[in-house]
Each structure stands twice: as structure tokens, then as C-alpha cells.
Design a protein around this motif. Structure first.
Motif, PDB file in Angstrom:
ATOM      1  N   ARG A   1       8.159   3.385   1.868  1.00  0.00           N
ATOM      2  CA  ARG A   1       8.720   1.929   1.874  1.00  0.00           C
ATOM      3  C   ARG A   1      10.293   1.941   2.256  1.00  0.00           C
ATOM      4  O   ARG A   1      11.002   1.296   3.124  1.00  0.00           O
ATOM      5  CB  ARG A   1       8.667   1.212   0.678  1.00  0.00           C
ATOM      6  CG  ARG A   1       8.951  -0.157   0.814  1.00  0.00           C
ATOM      7  CD  ARG A   1       8.730  -0.826  -0.520  1.00  0.00           C
ATOM      8  NE  ARG A   1       7.306  -0.846  -0.800  1.00  0.00           N
ATOM      9  CZ  ARG A   1       6.794  -0.299  -1.917  1.00  0.00           C
ATOM     10  NH1 ARG A   1       7.483   0.242  -2.882  1.00  0.00           N
ATOM     11  NH2 ARG A   1       5.584  -0.512  -2.135  1.00  0.00           N
TER      12      ARG A   1
ATOM     13  N   THR B   1       0.871  -1.231  -0.081  1.00  0.00           N
ATOM     14  CA  THR B   1       0.075   0.096   0.044  1.00  0.00           C
ATOM     15  C   THR B   1       0.786   1.315   0.006  1.00  0.00           C
ATOM     16  O   THR B   1       0.484   2.184  -0.543  1.00  0.00           O
ATOM     17  CB  THR B   1      -0.899  -0.012   1.193  1.00  0.00           C
ATOM     18  OG1 THR B   1      -0.168  -0.049   2.426  1.00  0.00           O
ATOM     19  CG2 THR B   1      -2.081  -1.123   1.031  1.00  0.00           C
ATOM     20  N   VAL B   2       2.072   1.413   0.666  1.00  0.00           N
ATOM     21  CA  VAL B   2       2.671   2.559   0.845  1.00  0.00           C
ATOM     22  C   VAL B   2       3.477   2.763  -0.475  1.00  0.00           C
ATOM     23  O   VAL B   2       3.788   1.913  -1.088  1.00  0.00           O
ATOM     24  CB  VAL B   2       3.620   2.609   1.997  1.00  0.00           C
ATOM     25  CG1 VAL B   2       3.129   2.204   3.207  1.00  0.00           C
ATOM     26  CG2 VAL B   2       4.741   1.480   1.970  1.00  0.00           C
ATOM     27  N   ASN B   3       3.846   4.163  -0.583  1.00  0.00           N
ATOM     28  CA  ASN B   3       4.445   4.670  -1.881  1.00  0.00           C
ATOM     29  C   ASN B   3       6.004   4.070  -1.356  1.00  0.00           C
ATOM     30  O   ASN B   3       6.478   3.577  -0.434  1.00  0.00           O
ATOM     31  CB  ASN B   3       4.452   6.059  -2.110  1.00  0.00           C
ATOM     32  CG  ASN B   3       4.754   6.930  -0.996  1.00  0.00           C
ATOM     33  OD1 ASN B   3       5.876   6.809  -0.404  1.00  0.00           O
ATOM     34  ND2 ASN B   3       3.862   7.795  -0.800  1.00  0.00           N
ATOM     35  N   SER B   4       6.926   4.408  -2.737  1.00  0.00           N
ATOM     36  CA  SER B   4       8.480   4.166  -2.334  1.00  0.00           C
ATOM     37  C   SER B   4       9.159   4.782  -1.485  1.00  0.00           C
ATOM     38  O   SER B   4      10.194   4.320  -0.944  1.00  0.00           O
ATOM     39  CB  SER B   4       8.959   4.226  -3.815  1.00  0.00           C
ATOM     40  OG  SER B   4       8.958   5.513  -4.491  1.00  0.00           O
ATOM     41  N   TYR B   5       8.705   6.017  -1.269  1.00  0.00           N
ATOM     42  CA  TYR B   5       9.313   7.043  -0.368  1.00  0.00           C
ATOM     43  C   TYR B   5       9.249   6.362   1.055  1.00  0.00           C
ATOM     44  O   TYR B   5      10.257   6.278   1.944  1.00  0.00           O
ATOM     45  CB  TYR B   5       9.023   8.304  -0.627  1.00  0.00           C
ATOM     46  CG  TYR B   5       9.678   9.258   0.578  1.00  0.00           C
ATOM     47  CD1 TYR B   5      10.815   9.623   0.592  1.00  0.00           C
ATOM     48  CD2 TYR B   5       8.673   9.879   1.724  1.00  0.00           C
ATOM     49  CE1 TYR B   5      11.466  10.610   1.642  1.00  0.00           C
ATOM     50  CE2 TYR B   5       9.004  10.514   2.550  1.00  0.00           C
ATOM     51  CZ  TYR B   5      10.440  11.116   2.523  1.00  0.00           C
ATOM     52  OH  TYR B   5      10.783  11.913   3.541  1.00  0.00           O
TER      53      TYR B   5
END
Length: 355
Positions: A29, A23-27
Motif C-alpha cells: 500500500r 486486500t494488499v498489505n501495508s508495504y
């Protein structure tokens, strides 16, 4: 009942990792991955400084060894010639490529080997002398990596390392390290470490070999730091000697002091607070305008000023860290409101006495 609670907590953490991973974005993560890696590195340092009572500042050196092992042996062979364009890579390793897990374990064992070698002469020192010696070792490692161009590509560093983007790698290994630390600290070796921390003379009188257990603690710490360094290299995808200045060790020292010297759960909480806090406060380094007026206060460096003030406030109110040398438990959580009330009562009583 205790193991049931631990099992429930482990399930909750695994569910969190599963949900966050998709669910979370790459940043976000990357920040979470960095939190897990700093947890491993904080625990490795706490084993020596917090549980054994030594004062070591060589964590950046052990971390660099693990990072370079992963970097050297996981970069694809076909891309190495373009990377080592000044000086060709050593023929002995130029065509050697290892799977990530093998290279990560190799980095841990090589770091442990260096910790074992440096531990024999250095661990006979105490206090500030030990800190200076281990700090010197860390700088020696960095200088060696800067000048061994045929192996580490010198100051240019190594790029193109296969990266890990999933949370399962870092959080999975961090969970294993936490379990290992709990088992170790509650074993006879862990009790010997804590006995040395409390009183070396009394520990030796009870038959504990001081030198043997200090070297053992230092070696295990080096292994865990090497694992953390390998994960750090795989997360960033690049390594160079400038990443491992001795100031990096101060980040881990901050984590264990803030969380509590000799507390596993305190180190975990502090690693997430320090790592995520530094990122979330990054907006203070950017210019901001209010009704068209540029506020001069917001400029590069404000983030560290505010973060330092917050840390000073925490240290003033929790002089032994957030957890001291205790572990987070249901019983500890239940006592928190009583501790807060007692603290205010003591302050009120002192204020009344002063009047």
C-alpha cells in the motif's frame, strides 16, 4: 465514444483502488501511495519541462514548501512542545492546527506563490541558465528550512504528522490532477504552452505572450508540486531538510524523460515503473547464498546498477521515452505491433546494406 472509454477506464481504476485498499498489505500500500504521489510530482515537472519546453530543476524546493506546510499545521498542538525542545515554536503558529485538506491546499498555494515570485526574474533565462537558477532556488529553500528553527524545527525536522494510509487520498488526488492536466493541455493555454515549446519566435509572432504563459506554467507546476509534497509528508509522517536535496529532482526528471517529454500517460506509466521497480529490485542489495555459497555479487548498490542498466536499454530503444509526446489511446495500442515490425525491418535492411 471517446468519453465512454475514458469513463470505463476511470471506473476500472476506482475498482482497482477499492480492491487494493482492502486486500494488499501495508508495504504494498505504501509503494502504491508513493507511485501516485510521484505521478503528481512527475506531471508537475512535465508541465514545465515537457509541455512548455523550459528546463527547470526546482521541483524539490516546491515539494519541500508543501511538505512543511502540512507538517507545521497538522501536528497536534499538545505534542509540539516536546518536539520543539531546543527552541520553542513561534507563538504565531504554535497553537494553530488545521485540517489536513486545508493544510494541503495551503501548501499548494504557498508553493505556487513562491513559484510566481521566483518566476518573474528567473524565467527570462533560458536553457542551462534557467536550470541552474531553479536548482539554486531549491537549495535556498532547503537551507532556509534548516535554519528557521522556530518554524520548521531546523535540522531535527518534524515528526508525529498525522499519516494517510488509505489509497483513496493519493489516488483520488492523482486522478483529479490527471483530469486537470488533460483539460489544461487541451485548452487554449495548453496549446500556447506547446507553441512556446516548439518555437518561441513563431509563438510570439502569433500573439502569444511568452513571459505570461511561462509564469503561468511555472506557477501551476509549483502548486501541483506543493500538493505532492504535502501528500509525501503525510505518507511518511515525518519531514526534515535532508529529504529534499536537489538530487530528489532527478527522480522526477528521470520519470518524465523515461515516460516521454510532453506525455501525460507516459508520465503516469513511468512513475509506476520507476517507483515500483526500485522497490522490487531491493532484494539485489541483500546477500544471497546458492548451495551454501555466498554470492559476492549481491551487495548494497547492485540494485541501482541493474536499474541503471535497464534504463539505459530503454533509452537506447526508445530515445524519446516510452510514449514520446503522444498519449496512450486505443489507436496507439493498435499501432504498436506495426511499429515493432517496422523497427525490425529497418534494422534488417540496415544489416543487409552493411553486408
Amino acid at each position: 465514444m471517446k468519453y465512454v472509454r475514458i469513463g470505463i477506464l476511470l471506473v476500472v481504476v476506482l475498482i482497482f483502488v477499492f480492491i487494493a485498499d482492502i486486500t494488499v498489505n501495508s508495504y504494498v500500500r505504501r509503494i502504491l501511495n508513493l507511485c501516485a504521489i510521484y505521478t503528481i510530482l512527475g506531471l508537475s515537472m512535465n508541465l514545465v519541462n515537457g509541455f512548455t519546453g523550459l528546463f527547470s530543476l526546482g521541483q524539490a524546493g516546491f515539494m519541500a514548501v508543501g511538505a512543511y506546510c502540512v507538517a507545521v499545521f497538522t501536528v497536534p498542538v499538545e505534542s509540539r512542545a516536546a518536539m520543539f525542545y531546543l527552541v520553542p515554536q513561534n507563538p504565531a503558529i504554535a497553537n494553530l492546527e488545521l485540517p489536513f485538506v486545508v493544510a494541503l491546499l495551503l501548501g499548494g498555494f504557498v508553493s505556487a506563490f513562491f513559484a510566481f515570485l521566483i518566476g518573474f526574474p528567473v524565467l527570462r533565462l533560458k536553457g542551462d541558465y534557467l536550470a541552474i537558477a531553479t536548482l539554486g532556488f531549491s537549495e535556498i529553500i532547503r537551507i532556509v528550512f534548516t535554519n528557521t528553527q522556530t518554524i520548521t524545527n531546523g535540522a531535527l525536522g518534524i515528526k508525529g504528522i498525522p499519516t494517510i494510509n488509505r489509497l483513496w487520498w493519493t489516488f483520488g488526488i492523482a486522478i483529479l490532477v490527471v483530469i486537470f492536466m488533460f483539460l489544461l493541455i487541451n485548452s487554449t493555454y495548453g496549446r500556447a504552452f506547446k507553441a512556446i515549446r516548439e518555437d518561441e519566435i513563431a509563438a510570439e509572432a502569433m500573439g502569444i505572450s511568452l513571459f505570461k504563459h511561462k509564469v503561468l506554467s511555472f506557477t501551476i507546476s509549483g502548486f501541483l508540486a506543493g500538493i505532492g509534497g504535502g501528500l509525501f509528508a503525510a505518507l511518511l509522517g515525518t519531514v526534515d531538510p535532508k529529504q529534499f536535496y536537489f538530487t530528489l529532482t532527478y527522480n522526477f526528471l528521470l520519470i518524465i524523460v523515461l515516460g516521454g517529454m510532453g506525455s501525460i500517460s507516459g508520465t503516469i506509466i513511468s512513475a509506476f515503473i520507476v517507483t515500483a521497480g526500485l522497490e522490487w529490485l531491493r532484494l539485489l542489495d541483500e546477500p544471497h547464498a546458492i548451495f551454501g555459497w555466498n554470492v559476492p555479487l549481491f551487495r548494497p548498490g547492485l540494485r541501482m546498477v541493474v536499474f541503471s542498466i535497464l534504463l539505459m536499454a530503454i533509452v537506447l530503444f526508445w530515445s524519446r521515452g516510452l510514449m514520446g509526446n503522444q498519449e496512450l489511446s486505443w489507436e496507439y495500442v493498435k499501432k504498436v505491433p506495426d511499429k515493432v515490425r517496422n523497427a525490425f525491418r529497418i534494422k534488417s535492411a540496415k544489416g543487409g546494406a552493411a553486408k
